[in-house]
Design a protein around this motif. Structure first.
Motif, mmCIF file in Angstrom:
data_model
loop_
_atom_site.group_PDB
_atom_site.id
_atom_site.type_symbol
_atom_site.label_atom_id
_atom_site.label_comp_id
_atom_site.label_asym_id
_atom_site.label_seq_id
_atom_site.Cartn_x
_atom_site.Cartn_y
_atom_site.Cartn_z
ATOM 1 N N LEU A 88 0.813 -1.215 0.000
ATOM 2 C CA LEU A 88 0.000 0.000 0.000
ATOM 3 C C LEU A 88 0.841 1.257 0.000
ATOM 4 N N SER A 89 2.109 1.155 0.371
ATOM 5 C CA SER A 89 2.963 2.332 0.191
ATOM 6 C C SER A 89 4.154 1.956 -0.666
ATOM 7 N N SER A 90 3.847 1.307 -1.795
ATOM 8 C CA SER A 90 4.917 0.789 -2.641
ATOM 9 C C SER A 90 5.837 1.893 -3.122
ATOM 10 N N HIS A 91 5.247 3.061 -3.420
ATOM 11 C CA HIS A 91 6.080 4.136 -3.945
ATOM 12 C C HIS A 91 7.107 4.586 -2.935
ATOM 13 N N ILE A 92 6.707 4.633 -1.669
ATOM 14 C CA ILE A 92 7.627 5.100 -0.626
ATOM 15 C C ILE A 92 8.722 4.064 -0.386
ATOM 16 N N ASN A 93 8.350 2.790 -0.493
ATOM 17 C CA ASN A 93 9.361 1.746 -0.342
ATOM 18 C C ASN A 93 10.425 1.862 -1.430
ATOM 19 N N ASN A 94 9.955 2.088 -2.660
ATOM 20 C CA ASN A 94 10.908 2.275 -3.771
ATOM 21 C C ASN A 94 11.873 3.392 -3.453
ATOM 22 N N GLU A 95 11.277 4.479 -2.934
ATOM 23 C CA GLU A 95 12.075 5.677 -2.730
ATOM 24 C C GLU A 95 13.175 5.410 -1.709
ATOM 25 N N SER A 128 6.667 0.339 -9.827
ATOM 26 C CA SER A 128 8.078 0.576 -9.539
ATOM 27 C C SER A 128 8.532 1.759 -10.380
ATOM 28 N N PHE A 129 8.069 2.924 -9.984
ATOM 29 C CA PHE A 129 8.256 4.102 -10.824
ATOM 30 C C PHE A 129 9.558 4.793 -10.501
ATOM 31 N N ASN A 130 10.029 4.631 -9.281
ATOM 32 C CA ASN A 130 11.313 5.220 -8.897
ATOM 33 C C ASN A 130 12.429 4.345 -9.413
ATOM 34 N N THR A 131 13.527 5.000 -9.717
ATOM 35 C CA THR A 131 14.697 4.251 -10.099
ATOM 36 C C THR A 131 15.881 5.046 -9.563
ATOM 37 N N PRO A 132 16.985 4.426 -9.270
ATOM 38 C CA PRO A 132 18.104 5.215 -8.749
ATOM 39 C C PRO A 132 18.434 6.368 -9.684
ATOM 40 N N GLY A 133 18.407 7.560 -9.180
ATOM 41 C CA GLY A 133 18.710 8.731 -9.996
ATOM 42 C C GLY A 133 17.485 9.499 -10.413
ATOM 43 N N GLY A 134 16.310 8.957 -10.261
ATOM 44 C CA GLY A 134 15.135 9.725 -10.663
ATOM 45 C C GLY A 134 13.931 8.839 -10.860
ATOM 46 N N LEU A 135 13.261 9.063 -12.014
ATOM 47 C CA LEU A 135 12.057 8.303 -12.291
ATOM 48 C C LEU A 135 12.270 7.510 -13.573
ATOM 49 N N LEU A 136 11.418 6.530 -13.791
ATOM 50 C CA LEU A 136 11.558 5.710 -14.996
ATOM 51 C C LEU A 136 11.321 6.537 -16.248
ATOM 52 N N HIS A 137 10.256 7.333 -16.211
ATOM 53 C CA HIS A 137 9.970 8.221 -17.332
ATOM 54 C C HIS A 137 9.209 9.399 -16.777
ATOM 55 N N ASP A 138 8.894 10.338 -17.662
ATOM 56 C CA ASP A 138 8.248 11.544 -17.157
ATOM 57 C C ASP A 138 6.789 11.255 -16.804
ATOM 58 N N VAL A 139 6.230 12.097 -15.929
ATOM 59 C CA VAL A 139 4.830 11.919 -15.584
ATOM 60 C C VAL A 139 3.952 12.430 -16.717
ATOM 61 N N HIS A 140 2.684 12.062 -16.657
ATOM 62 C CA HIS A 140 1.721 12.468 -17.671
ATOM 63 C C HIS A 140 1.570 13.983 -17.672
ATOM 64 N N PRO A 141 1.358 14.608 -18.842
ATOM 65 C CA PRO A 141 1.208 16.072 -18.868
ATOM 66 C C PRO A 141 0.098 16.587 -17.958
ATOM 67 N N GLN A 178 19.110 4.123 5.104
ATOM 68 C CA GLN A 178 18.184 5.183 4.708
ATOM 69 C C GLN A 178 16.853 4.956 5.396
ATOM 70 N N ARG A 179 16.327 6.005 6.005
ATOM 71 C CA ARG A 179 15.030 5.899 6.684
ATOM 72 C C ARG A 179 14.031 6.757 5.931
ATOM 73 N N VAL A 180 12.855 6.208 5.720
ATOM 74 C CA VAL A 180 11.773 7.008 5.145
ATOM 75 C C VAL A 180 10.510 6.747 5.968
ATOM 76 N N GLU A 181 9.562 7.630 5.796
ATOM 77 C CA GLU A 181 8.302 7.496 6.511
ATOM 78 C C GLU A 181 7.268 6.938 5.546
ATOM 79 N N THR A 182 6.907 5.682 5.721
ATOM 80 C CA THR A 182 5.832 5.140 4.894
ATOM 81 C C THR A 182 4.504 5.471 5.569
ATOM 82 N N ALA A 183 3.436 4.984 4.982
ATOM 83 C CA ALA A 183 2.126 5.269 5.554
ATOM 84 C C ALA A 183 1.954 4.581 6.898
#
Lengths: 154, 363, 377
Positions: free
Chosen positions: C80-87, C163-176, C312-317
């Motif tokens: 449920l907080s997959s994006h934060i885990n990636n980060e 899995s949108f995060n990748t080391p260095g940034g994002l996989l591709h740009d977000v939608h306009p 690295q510590r992050v705050e997930t949901a």
């Protein structure tokens, strides 16, 4: 930074047998395995800002030894410190439990026992966690799964 | 009187007469028994299915959904399809279960609700038995269901079932008191326990209006306690699915489960029908004393529509409870009954006796 | 082998204890958690959690995966907080390599973090209501979560495990339309929040079920390592976004929600307030998000971390996620450890539920907001 140095000095005074490393991400204290509990107790009751929160407890298999890694945080100042202890004897790896200081360690230690086979002295409830009793210790580098062999070209 | 054009008594008495002409009196009575039984069975099954459908639609509306919409137009045959599915399912027998009691329990539950139906006045002249102690009979019979639930929980040999049944037993026995007391309010007002007399006493106004504040209090208390009595809504602890998976009917499958399910919905219908009969005038149209023209227009609506209309309003309220409230805890629920509802009910009964004694209600 | 591993037989339960098994298939454990509950009547005497039903050995698998592949595994922990885990993994790798991530990426990451947080709290709210028997909450929560998932789907093509995060940034740009739709969502959700209040927060039965149930004081929360909203409900100030800011969070104004009652209702209130706070953060971020700046920093095709240890510590949901990487200079991590929030949060359940009744156990379990794959890993 100055305050940090002060802190490190007082820590090394309180735990004279530790080796200090400051070039890493968080300051590291490396203590002999037999004295880990003693050092942990000193940190837990550190006067200025007690390290009352055990963030993470894990082990690393360095082939010739295990390293226990404890990440501690003081909830007052959010200072992090890493406590490490090396276990030389792989077959009979044993270390004192810290679950009497931080209850959360009880479950992290069970996990480490389950995956590494490191035993914890005086642990109240040392059972396998995820795996069955006769399963090996999968996070050891020499672990080989006889049933589901998946070998990556490394 | 216009009321008479919708009366079922001509129909029923003509059937009775022709049967008596055709055969001997005891044969005629027997045939009548069978006829009434068949009619009730059909009515019971169809109404049960309709109530399940209604519940699904009502909860869909409350929950921003459409609800069943595939089988038949607006999904009206959905419950029939489900019923056929339940009929065809395997009846799983549980190891180490008490087979006899296990099979008996659903029948006790369904018979209890079936018997209560007999005394309900559905319309003018449409009532199977008009007991002179009608209310007493309905209360007595409908509380038999708890025996079935307890047997089901005990004989299933499952811990979930047992806890569910025990909860249900504690709950129904406690709330039985308050249900009885709140119904007693109307008995005091109308001076009769006969359901037909009570309905007729409301010809010039329903008791909830004539009895003003105390009757209204009794009505609210009845709604709450009746909801608890039928194991529904915020009081569905006996089958609390997040705690006990399904409570006393965890181990039942197929048609035996369907019996419990059907009985639950029919119990809901029965308590709503009682509420409608006692507080909201039963099949009696909405009358205001003195407004002759208005009363006559109201009389043109058939009495059976009045009865079912009122019943379904109460059913809707009970469904509304269920789909909006969280569930109570068992100790809170028993506290609510013994510490709040029962004293309130007793006080209300005393007040009503006083009101009736002094003639302080609208006559 | 079994005598060897288990040194002394630990007696967990007596012969004549009335044990009820909740799970591994049980509606209120939200996954394959098994709780052995010992009851006397309705009262819970003690409770033994059994985990490991979906232990996949992510830490072992990660030892033979490249860092980019590890990210895909982290999705499967707290789904449920997959994006934060990636980060978390990305930040650890970036810090190890000393890569400076474009500001725009940091903004987008933070926006997605907060959207993920709201979506996760939405689902928790739905399920918590269901645990307590208020079935309608489920549909209201899911309805609003759907909007966030649509935003995700539009940008990454997936709704849950992106899995949108990748080391260095994002996989591709977000939608306009990403910015526009996020702003629309913020407006929409602000209007829907009163529904939540009316349906559950202000309900008397709900108060009875949660206030004073499962009280955990601050000391206990720290001792058990209970983080996230559950810890903050006990007054444990453990928001990593404040304590050790990462990404753009040191530039964002927001307050850490703290309640001191420590009961289930306090934990509930923390999450409800956090949703509002996340909306505030979203508004700030979306307004200031730079249009230019690309979506990734320049990275080598094969990522090799220099030898060393990184945390690295992050705050997930659900609390604090820690990623501990030990690198020996190869393209695979030598050892990777995930300090997952739910793992620590679960074990306070036994202490909290002791002496309560079954219904309390369900309420406490719901208020801790456990995601089982995150416990097992």
């Amino acid at each position: 930074m100055e305050k940090n140095n002060e802190f490190m000095e007082s820590v090394s005074k309180a735990i004279p047998y530790c080796a200090l490393r400051q070039d890493t991400q968080y300051p590291e204290l490396i203590v002999p395995a037999g004295k880990l509990h003693e050092a942990a107790e000193v940190l837990k009751n550190y006067k200025e800002h007690p390290f009352d929160y055990l963030v993470s407890l894990t082990a690393v298999d360095h082939l010739e030894k295990f390293t226990m890694v404890y990440h501690l945080e003081s909830t007052h100042t959010h200072t992090m410190i890493v406590l490490k202890a090396d276990l030389e004897d792989r077959d009979k790896a044993k270390i004192d439990t810290v679950s009497d200081l931080w209850i959360t360690a009880e479950f992290h230690e069970r996990e480490v026992f389950d995956l590494f086979g490191i035993r914890f002295n005086n642990h109240p409830d040392l059972r396998r966690f995820f795996l069955e009793d006769d399963y090996g210790y999968p996070l050891r580098k020499d672990f080989k799964d006889e049933v589901n062999i998946i070998e990556y070209p490394n | 009187m216009i009321l008479d054009i919708y009366s079922f008594s001509t129909l029923t008495s003509s059937i009775d007469n022709s049967l008596h002409n055709m055969m001997s009196p005891w044969m005629a009575t027997l045939t009548e028994f069978v006829l009434v039984g068949i009619v009730f069975l059909l009515f019971y099954a169809l109404l049960g299915l309709f109530l399940v459908y209604l519940e699904r639609k009502v909860c869909a509306v409350i929950q921003n959904r459409i609800g069943p919409n595939r089988v038949g137009r607006w999904g009206i045959f959905q419950t029939f399809a489900d019923f056929i599915k339940l009929l065809m399912k395997e009846l799983i027998t549980i190891k180490h279960a008490d087979k006899f009691l296990f099979n008996l329990a659903p029948f006790i539950v369904i018979i209890a609700s079936f018997m209560a139906m007999a005394a309900l006045p559905f319309a003018k002249g449409l009532q199977a038995i008009d007991f002179n102690i009608g209310i007493f009979y309905v209360i007595a019979v409908s509380s038999l269901g708890v025996v079935g639930i307890l047997i089901a929980g005990w004989s299933s040999n499952s811990k979930y079932s047992l806890i569910g049944a025990m909860r249900s037993g504690a709950q129904i026995i406690s709330y039985e008191l308050s249900v009885g007391l709140s119904l007693l309010a109307i008995v005091i007002f109308s001076g009769s326990m006969q359901l037909s007399t009570i309905v007729e006493s409301q010809a010039d106004g329903w008791w909830i209006f004539k009895g003003h504040i105390p009757a209204f209090i009794a009505f609210v208390l009845y709604l709450i306690t009746a909801t608890a009595e039928i194991n529904r809504g915020p009081f569905d602890l006996a089958e609390a699915e997040s705690e006990l998976t399904a409570g006393f009917h965890t181990e039942y499958s197929g048609i035996k489960f369907a019996f419990f399910f059907l009985a639950e919905y029919m119990n809901m219908f029965i308590v709503s029908a009682i509420a409608a009969t006692l507080f909201l005038g039963g099949w009696m149209p909405f009358h205001i004393g003195g407004w002759e023209g208005f009363n006559q227009i109201m009389d043109y609506i058939p009495s059976i529509l009045w009865f079912f209309g009122k019943t379904f309003v109460v059913i809707y309220i009970i469904m509304w409870f269920k789909w909006t409230f969280p569930r109570l805890r068992i100790d809170q629920m028993l506290n609510l009954e013994w510490k709040y509802l029962l004293p309130l009910n007793l006080m209300n009964t005393v007040i009503i006796s006083f009101v009736v004694l002094m003639g302080l209600y609208f006559k | 082998m079994s005598e060897e591993t288990v040194e002394k037989k630990i007696i967990l339960k007596e012969e004549d204890d009335y044990i009820v098994n909740m799970g591994p298939q049980h509606p209120s454990t939200h996954g394959v958690l098994r709780l052995e509950v010992c009851l006397s009547g309705e009262t819970v005497n003690y409770m033994i959690p059994h985990i490991g039903y979906i232990h996949r050995g992510i830490e072992k698998m990660a030892e033979s995966d490249t860092y980019k592949q590890v990210i895909h595994l982290t999705d499967r922990m707290d789904y449920l907080s997959s994006h934060i885990n990636n980060e978390a993994v990305c930040l650890a790798v970036e810090e190890a390599l000393g890569v400076e991530v474009p500001e725009r990426v940091q903004y987008i990451r933070a926006i997605l973090d907060e959207l993920t947080r709201i979506a996760s709290h939405n689902l928790w709210w739905s399920a918590f209501g269901m645990d307590l028997g208020a079935l309608t909450t489920f549909f209201y929560g899911m309805r609003d979560r759907e909007k966030i998932l649509s935003i995700f789907e539009e940008s990454f093509g997936s709704r849950l495990l992106h899995s949108f995060n990748t080391p260095g940034g994002l996989l591709h740009d977000v939608h306009p339309d990403f910015r526009k739709h996020t702003l629309e969502y913020v407006k929409y959700f602000r209007k829907k929040l009163p529904d939540y209040k009316n349906l559950l927060t202000d309900n008397v039965i709900f108060h009875n079920r949660t206030i004073g149930i499962g009280v955990m004081d601050k000391k206990m929360a720290i001792n058990y390592g209970v983080t996230g909203p559950s810890g903050r409900g006990s007054g444990f100030s453990c928001d990593i976004r404040k304590a050790a800011p990462y990404g753009i969070y040191d530039k964002v104004k927001f307050k850490e929600i703290l309640y001191h009652e420590g009961d289930s209702f306090a934990r509930y209130k923390v999450r409800m307030d956090e949703m509002v706070e996340s909306l505030n953060i979203l508004e700030q971020l979306v307004d200031n998000m730079p249009e230019e700046g690309g979506f990734t920093a320049k990275m080598k095709p094969v990522i090799k971390l220099p030898e060393g240890e990184y945390y690295q510590r992050v705050e997930t949901a659900r609390g604090e996620l820690g990623v501990y990487i030990v690198s020996k200079g190869a393209k695979y991590p030598y050892r990777i450890k995930f300090r997952s929030p739910n793992f620590s949060n679960l074990f306070v359940l036994n202490t909290l539920s002791k002496g309560g009744i079954i219904a309390d156990l369900v309420a406490i379990c719901g208020s801790l907001d456990l995601v089982i794959p995150d416990i097992d890993r």
